[in-house]
Motif scaffolding. Structure first.
Motif, PDB file in Angstrom:
ATOM      1  N   ILE A 117       0.908  -1.303  -0.038  1.00 13.45           N
ATOM      2  CA  ILE A 117       0.212   0.127   0.235  1.00 13.45           C
ATOM      3  C   ILE A 117       0.850   0.999   0.003  1.00 13.45           C
ATOM      4  CG2 ILE A 117      -0.270   0.025   2.389  1.00 13.45           C
ATOM      5  CD1 ILE A 117      -2.853   1.131   2.225  1.00 13.45           C
ATOM      6  N   GLY A 118       0.415   2.265  -0.708  1.00 12.09           N
ATOM      7  CA  GLY A 118       1.186   3.549  -0.693  1.00 12.09           C
ATOM      8  C   GLY A 118      -0.017   4.719  -0.298  1.00 12.09           C
ATOM      9  N   VAL A 119       0.622   5.581   0.227  1.00  8.10           N
ATOM     10  CA  VAL A 119      -0.678   6.707   0.659  1.00  8.10           C
ATOM     11  C   VAL A 119       0.386   7.726   0.493  1.00  8.10           C
ATOM     12  CG1 VAL A 119      -1.881   7.887   2.581  1.00  8.10           C
ATOM     13  CG2 VAL A 119      -1.849   5.430   2.423  1.00  8.10           C
ATOM     14  N   GLY A 120      -0.290   8.873  -0.394  1.00 12.39           N
ATOM     15  CA  GLY A 120       0.380  10.301  -0.454  1.00 12.39           C
ATOM     16  C   GLY A 120      -0.656  11.196  -0.016  1.00 12.39           C
ATOM     17  N   GLY A 121      -0.221  12.565   0.088  1.00 17.87           N
ATOM     18  CA  GLY A 121      -1.169  13.505   0.295  1.00 17.87           C
ATOM     19  C   GLY A 121      -0.912  14.221   1.603  1.00 17.87           C
ATOM     20  N   GLY A 122      -0.549  13.596   2.688  1.00 13.21           N
ATOM     21  CA  GLY A 122       0.022  13.848   3.908  1.00 13.21           C
ATOM     22  C   GLY A 122       1.183  14.296   4.157  1.00 13.21           C
ATOM     23  N   ALA A 123       1.545  14.750   5.520  1.00 13.27           N
ATOM     24  CA  ALA A 123       3.017  14.941   5.598  1.00 13.27           C
ATOM     25  C   ALA A 123       3.368  13.365   5.790  1.00 13.27           C
ATOM     26  CB  ALA A 123       3.349  15.431   6.989  1.00 13.27           C
ATOM     27  N   PRO A 124       4.818  13.013   5.389  1.00 11.64           N
ATOM     28  CA  PRO A 124       5.423  11.732   5.320  1.00 11.64           C
ATOM     29  C   PRO A 124       5.225  10.954   6.648  1.00 11.64           C
ATOM     30  CG  PRO A 124       6.874  13.087   4.654  1.00 11.64           C
ATOM     31  CD  PRO A 124       6.056  14.049   5.028  1.00 11.64           C
ATOM     32  N   ASP A 125       5.300  11.439   7.744  1.00  8.17           N
ATOM     33  CA  ASP A 125       4.631  10.391   8.926  1.00  8.17           C
ATOM     34  C   ASP A 125       3.342  10.290   9.094  1.00  8.17           C
ATOM     35  OD1 ASP A 125       7.426  10.739   9.611  1.00  8.17           O
ATOM     36  OD2 ASP A 125       7.056  12.170  11.437  1.00  8.17           O
ATOM     37  N   GLN A 126       2.557  11.125   8.618  1.00  8.51           N
ATOM     38  CA  GLN A 126       1.079  11.022   8.747  1.00  8.51           C
ATOM     39  C   GLN A 126       0.757   9.805   7.732  1.00  8.51           C
ATOM     40  OE1 GLN A 126      -0.021  14.925   7.336  1.00  8.51           O
ATOM     41  NE2 GLN A 126      -1.324  15.197   9.425  1.00  8.51           N
ATOM     42  N   ASP A 127       1.358   9.755   6.135  1.00  2.00           N
ATOM     43  CA  ASP A 127       1.045   8.801   5.408  1.00  2.00           C
ATOM     44  C   ASP A 127       1.433   7.458   5.725  1.00  2.00           C
ATOM     45  OD1 ASP A 127       0.018  10.927   3.743  1.00  2.00           O
ATOM     46  OD2 ASP A 127       1.908  10.998   2.510  1.00  2.00           O
TER      47      ASP A 127
END
Length: 139
Positions: A117-127
């Motif tokens: 899974i990859g998440v993008g859009g927040g700060a790196p720690d949030q993602d």
């Protein structure tokens, strides 16, 4: 020698991962894109909140791909691409670019890598937190 068959990552699994990541992001009031790849690196599911920055789609996919290829959370790899690091030249050595920013997490079942899974859009720690929460919710 016996081999144990491990169920692959399915479309319902991918949808559950996306829902869990989006729920975690919404709770933090962060608009994200989420990418799910199967064990072969093929896109299984993708969703981008229409409020997410446009680049979030690309970063979520590259984070998932990086986590899958190296079988490690991208958050754990950031220091390795700094000058003098073990993987310093790796981001530019491949045809498909890797992205060493927190937010990509491999998905395992019964100890076997079945996707990422990859998440993008927040700060790196949030993602990273959103992706990790999603993987934990799948277990």
């Amino acid at each position: 020698m016996s081999t144990t068959t491990v169920a692959p990552l399915t479309t319902p699994d991918a949808e559950a991962l996306i829902e869990a990541a989006r729920s975690a992001a919404e709770a933090a009031d962060v608009a994200v894109a989420v990418t799910i790849l199967d064990a072969g690196g093929h896109l299984l599911a993708f969703q981008r909140d229409d409020r997410a920055v446009l680049i979030a789609g690309e970063t979520s996919t590259r984070k998932a791909y990086t986590a899958l290829q190296l079988d490690a959370p991208t958050a754990d790899l950031v220091a390795m691409v700094q000058p003098g690091g073990l993987f310093h030249t790796l981001p530019t050595a491949l045809d498909r670019p890797l992205l060493f920013i927190a937010g990509g997490v491999p998905v395992h079942r019964d100890g076997r890598l079945i996707g990422a899974i990859g998440v993008g859009g927040g700060a790196p720690d949030q993602d990273h937190g959103f992706a990790t929460a999603a993987v934990k919710a799948l277990d």
